[in-house]
Design an enzyme around this catalytic site. Sequence first.
Site: not given
Lengths: 238, 203
Positions: A233, A1, A94
């Site tokens: 993730n 986000t 990431e």
Amino acid sequence: TLLGVICTDVKVEQKTLKKLLSLANAGSFNSISVDGEMSTNDTVALLANGAAAPEDVAAVNITSKTLDGDAKALLGVLSEVMQDLARLVVCDGEGATKLITIRVRTTRGMESAKSAASRIARSLLVKTALYGKDANWGRILSAIGAIDVPMQEVEEVVPHQTTVSFAPADGSAPLPLVTRGTPEQVDEARASEILEADKVEILVDLADGNVKGDTVECVFRTCDLSHEYISINADYRS
Amino acid sequence: QRSIPVAKQKYVPSSGSYPKGFIVGAAHAGVKPSNTEYDDVALIITRKPCHTAAVFTTNRFKAAPVTYSMKFLKNNESHIRGVVINSGCANAVTGDVGMKHAKEMAAEASKCFGDELPSTLVMSTGVIGQTLPIEKIVPAIAEAARALGSDHQHWMKTAQAICTTDTFPKLVSRSFRLPSDPETEYRIAGVTKGAGMIHPNMA
């Protein structure tokens, strides 16, 4: 986000504030991708409280069709700040090890430039090749060829007018990979040198040699895709 | 504060120029059970309610804070007091209770400034599908309201508090002048966060 809050002490008329945010957002937060995933929570707010404006100074507002004067100057500052913030997000993607700037030029309108740039930015195979420092231009062409812009009368992507290069972020000479659809003899040593850096540019011309129409350029930022992205993730549980 | 990887420290400013009339702060709520020490609630407030614009995700599963803020902004765009933000939980796909919690965050933030009616936008970020620990967040909002300030440290703490998988706080500021009014120095500052689930198409 992605969340963002931008605050300024300029006095800005309400409609103008919305217009400036929309324009600055298009070239910043709406032109980045880490993993091609659109969040349920993305929000960017712009607050202008006028606290530094002298009483007698009028609110910045857009007086004519084209932006001029204060509105143009404020858009310039706002765009710079939002692009800097957007770039920081991609640098921190990431597992990212590289910031990749994709510049797509064409004479067939900004929508197809952006669609091609966005498609390259979402290509797992382009992103993993860059992580592996592999100048795999075939994957870039394949991504461009798959853009989902509704086919207009005029072809959006014409293979023999498509030119792709890599460029180092230091502004030195680009390395041509494909020129008007024909592969170059790629200087592998130069390619490795460029891909060793933590910033790389992919230059795409979708209308190389096409004389009709004005050339536009879309600048889109993404990062490479590494093993660490999967580690982060694979366990971010709902 | 979270430690910042050496390779990323070049992106973190050591000073800045911050706009007048804005006060910001952060506090620890422990939104994610595993977070026992870092701030995860932030407030960005303007002393005088002001004109505000915003862009929101076009994802069809809009989170409660997005739905709430879109509606609220439509009716109050010229009279916004600020933004209250939590990290650690997205308050997304949380049904009616999620909307109730977003409203409670806004009400608590506004109450801290004596505003009878809600006057702030709400933002959340973090894991999708879990309901907010609102009983932890409400007192943390009041604590953040007591810790507001306008210097670089306050803006840095606020940038830190909204991070999730980010490895460093994202804060940019500038001072500038406008052609029609060259004597006045204006300022702009922005905080952002994001490291994953990033392909915005906001409108």
